[in-house]
Write an enzyme that holds these catalytic residues in place. Sequence first.
Site, PDB file in Angstrom:
ATOM      1  N   HIS A  40      96.569  -6.809  -3.231  1.00  0.00           N
ATOM      2  CA  HIS A  40      95.882  -8.168  -2.698  1.00  0.00           C
ATOM      3  C   HIS A  40      96.411  -8.496  -1.348  1.00  0.00           C
ATOM      4  O   HIS A  40      97.536  -8.727  -1.198  1.00  0.00           O
ATOM      5  CB  HIS A  40      95.798  -9.305  -3.612  1.00  0.00           C
ATOM      6  CG  HIS A  40      95.175 -10.433  -3.032  1.00  0.00           C
ATOM      7  ND1 HIS A  40      95.727 -11.807  -2.867  1.00  0.00           N
ATOM      8  CD2 HIS A  40      94.038 -10.692  -2.857  1.00  0.00           C
ATOM      9  CE1 HIS A  40      94.974 -12.506  -2.737  1.00  0.00           C
ATOM     10  NE2 HIS A  40      93.625 -11.917  -2.395  1.00  0.00           N
ATOM     11  N   HIS A  82      93.250 -13.153   6.544  1.00  0.00           N
ATOM     12  CA  HIS A  82      92.507 -14.102   5.753  1.00  0.00           C
ATOM     13  C   HIS A  82      92.107 -15.666   6.385  1.00  0.00           C
ATOM     14  O   HIS A  82      91.227 -16.158   6.712  1.00  0.00           O
ATOM     15  CB  HIS A  82      93.445 -14.489   4.533  1.00  0.00           C
ATOM     16  CG  HIS A  82      92.702 -15.272   3.485  1.00  0.00           C
ATOM     17  ND1 HIS A  82      92.766 -16.591   3.618  1.00  0.00           N
ATOM     18  CD2 HIS A  82      92.162 -14.853   2.417  1.00  0.00           C
ATOM     19  CE1 HIS A  82      92.159 -17.213   2.415  1.00  0.00           C
ATOM     20  NE2 HIS A  82      91.821 -16.093   1.669  1.00  0.00           N
TER      21      HIS A  82
END
Length: 244
Positions: A40, A82
């Site tokens: 991730h 992100h």
Amino acid sequence: TWDQLKMEVKYLSRLNAFWRHSLKHKGPFFPRKNVYVEAHRGGKGLEPENTMRAFQNAIALGCDSIELDVWLTKDKKPVVIHGLDDGDISKTTNGKGKVIDKTYSEILKYDAGKGERIPALEDVIKLCKGKMWINIEIKPMQSHEAVFKVVELIEQYDLFDGCNVSSFDHRFLQLAEDLTRGKLEIGYLYDSSKDTPLPSIDYIASHGHTANICFLDAKPELGIELHKKGMGFMAWTTSAIAQE
């Protein structure tokens, strides 16, 4: 082995676990097996998230796949970060402001950790193609142009058997499906803390090839029903053995 995987999870914090029995597009990195491990944001527990350093480490560790997040810069360059929900870069860099308000050259000025820069999606594709699967999450709260630019890169590098596109903005998924005439694997992202109650299995199956579900909602019976529809099933993001 499964025991080795459990040992690695202690160190590879925030990994995604894949249950993908029925991929629509069976790329070279997904032979038929029960569980796949995805790093991730490149494995953010070990290296600065969403950086080339993190992705290189995920390759070295033998992960099956990486997940990354994409925003489009002011001059329409897909970059990997992100950020906060609105794309503010202050969460993981020494800069401030939104990705969409900055040019690519401006983005490169910021430190994303350990001297790493915010990478271009194209550079990540060049690094990872032929080595591991790439789960490309297109962040919401930006122009649909991001979808066009991501699809352009997938087509340019012939990555249809090496990636999928996922998003919480399901309009982006439909656009990606239309642009690629059904050739691209689509990941339907769902989070019960952000969305309305989980849609029907038929609805999910009509909007993606893999259901990417928050592990809190990833019940075995849901996986069984998704597999009956020929879908892959991913639970994100498991951070401890107890969450398996």
